[in-house]
Scaffold this active site. Structure first.
Site, short mmCIF file in Angstrom:
data_model
loop_
_atom_site.label_atom_id
_atom_site.label_comp_id
_atom_site.label_asym_id
_atom_site.label_seq_id
_atom_site.Cartn_x
_atom_site.Cartn_y
_atom_site.Cartn_z
N LEU A 183 -99.93 -0.53 42.42
CA LEU A 183 -99.11 -0.61 43.64
C LEU A 183 -99.59 0.31 44.75
CD1 LEU A 183 -95.53 -0.91 42.13
CD2 LEU A 183 -97.00 -2.72 43.01
N LYS A 184 -100.53 1.19 44.46
CA LYS A 184 -101.09 2.02 45.52
C LYS A 184 -102.08 1.23 46.38
CE LYS A 184 -100.54 6.36 42.99
NZ LYS A 184 -101.22 7.55 42.40
N ARG B 124 -88.10 7.40 40.95
CA ARG B 124 -87.21 8.28 41.71
C ARG B 124 -86.96 7.67 43.09
NH1 ARG B 124 -88.51 14.67 40.57
NH2 ARG B 124 -89.60 14.42 38.58
N GLY C 69 -84.95 14.52 35.11
CA GLY C 69 -83.97 14.64 34.04
C GLY C 69 -84.29 13.72 32.88
N HIS C 70 -83.66 14.01 31.75
CA HIS C 70 -83.75 13.16 30.57
C HIS C 70 -82.34 12.95 30.03
CE1 HIS C 70 -87.99 12.47 30.01
NE2 HIS C 70 -88.27 13.77 30.16
N ASP C 71 -82.26 12.13 29.00
CA ASP C 71 -80.97 11.75 28.43
C ASP C 71 -80.07 12.97 28.16
OD1 ASP C 71 -79.71 9.15 26.93
OD2 ASP C 71 -79.26 10.97 25.78
N ASN D 124 -79.99 15.83 29.54
CA ASN D 124 -79.51 16.45 30.78
C ASN D 124 -78.34 15.67 31.36
OD1 ASN D 124 -82.96 16.59 31.27
ND2 ASN D 124 -81.77 18.40 30.77
N ASP E 267 -79.39 6.80 28.46
CA ASP E 267 -80.40 5.80 28.78
C ASP E 267 -79.89 4.39 28.52
OD1 ASP E 267 -82.12 7.82 29.41
OD2 ASP E 267 -83.47 7.54 27.73
#
Length: 392
Positions: A73-74, A97, A137-139, A141, A168
């Protein structure tokens, strides 16, 4: 059967677990899901052990029934391909993000200008707004910030990481599917697409349900082992003599009576749920002692024919072989490459019949050429895109 969602065509830009689990549900229900994967930054699930015949079991399951196109996609050429696909694939799932898709030229506003019917689902840890929108973050958090971890665990040991990723899956995946399908209904009624903003933290906060309702409206803060359902009553797990566990949910009087009679301690049923916390702890101690008198197999046999809300804590392998789950067909054989592999089946049962699993997760970019040829590109143009590393 083709499945009830066969009319939906979805571009899936997500990786790891939340987005892929959501699109797995949609693909299992018949939607055509095309994963857009980066040839430069491979989804880590593809490398997650264990592997069977060179393929990650997690990848083979999470990406069942989905196609794969490799796009960098870049590269502007890859962005142009996405814009071309949006005319046909008018539902999109992404998990970057906030702002990343905009920088890549394929954000909601840019694609909405091409197709106003576009439904664009963004799954993030904290949502598209707020001071944490750009925070990693993760689950674990999300469980912490949502308040759920504060009363999930043992008083002496503190919060415990759940065995599966609650934020999640129950937070991100299931709410994403619900929001997406609600947007589809809205589009059928109005002709309008929309951006669906899924924050895993928001969703987990809503899962607090009874504890959250009590805290907000009555200012009753739940504590570790402080409520009826989190270890504050006899509703709990009990160790057997050989180190296995039994789950006791005998809350109603008739179930408590059956539990205590089967344990050979009928007098304990008098305690019930109306007892004080100290009496509850005494009851738990008595039940703990009773279950420690015999091995796991003994209690499985004793409670097999008793309607007391008491069940054995099974391993995953044991669960897959349990007569109830076997009867429900929760395991199915899925072609992964040249071999059949057992996988967890779609758990939703439709009266019209279930869709047949077509294949496990595909190789990265396995459908690139087919998709691009279908868009009108020539083999020479596709070769040039590959040479420019825009397509994988």
């Amino acid at each position: 059967m083709p499945g009830p969602l066969e009319s939906l065509k979805i571009l899936d830009f997500s990786t790891l677990l939340p987005g892929p689990f959501a699109s797995l549900m949609l693909a299992d229900m018949g939607a055509e899901v095309l994963r857009v994967e980066s040839p430069e930054r491979v989804d880590l699930v593809r490398m997650l052990p264990p592997h069977v015949n060179g393929v990650s079991t997690s990848h083979a399951y999470l990406n069942r029934n989905k196609g794969s196109i490799g796009l960098n996609l870049k590269a502007r050429e890859a962005q142009a391909i996405v814009r071309g696909l949006i005319a046909e694939y008018d539902i999109l799932i992404e998990q970057f993000r906030p702002g990343v898709m905009d920088k890549l030229g394929v954000g909601y506003e840019a694609l909405k200008a091409i197709n106003p019917r576009l439904i664009y689902v963004s799954i993030t840890g904290y949502g598209q707004t707020g001071p944490y929108r750009d925070r990693a973050g993760h689950d674990i958090n999300y469980l912490a910030l949502s308040g759920l971890a504060s009363y999930t665990g043992r008083r002496d040991d503190g919060p415990v990481p759940p065995g599966m990723q609650v934020a999640d899956v129950a937070g991100g995946s299931l709410h994403a599917v619900a929001g997406l399908l609600a947007a589809v209904v809205h589009r059928e009624r109005t002709g309008e697409g929309q951006h669906v903003d899924i924050s895993m933290t928001d969703c987990v906060f809503s899962l607090n349900a009874m504890a959250g309702a009590a805290c907000l409206a009555a200012e009753v803060e739940p504590e570790l082992e402080g409520t009826m359902l989190n270890g504050g009553s006899f509703y709990d797990y009990y160790r057997t003599r050989d180190g296995r566990w039994m789950a006791v949910g005998s809350l109603e009087p008739q179930f408590l009576k059956a539990l205590c009679e089967t344990l050979g301690r009928p007098e304990l049923a008098a305690t019930g749920l109306s007892a004080s916390k100290s009496d509850q702890q005494k009851l738990k101690a008595e039940l703990t002692t009773a279950f420690l008198q015999h091995d796991f197999s003994h209690w499985c046999e004793q409670f097999a024919g008793v309607d007391a809300c008491v069940e054995p804590v099974l391993s995953l392998k044991e669960a897959a072989r349990h007569p109830q789950l076997v009867a429900r067909g929760v395991v199915q054989q899925v072609p992964v490459g040249d071999v059949m592999q057992p996988q967890m089946a779609c758990p939703i049962v439709f009266g019209s019949g279930a869709s047949i699993p077509r294949h496990g997760g595909k190789a990265l970019g396995e459908d690139s050429e087919r998709i691009l040829l279908g868009m009108g590109l020539t083999p020479e143009e596709i070769a040039a895109l590959r040479a420019a590393r825009a397509v994988g």
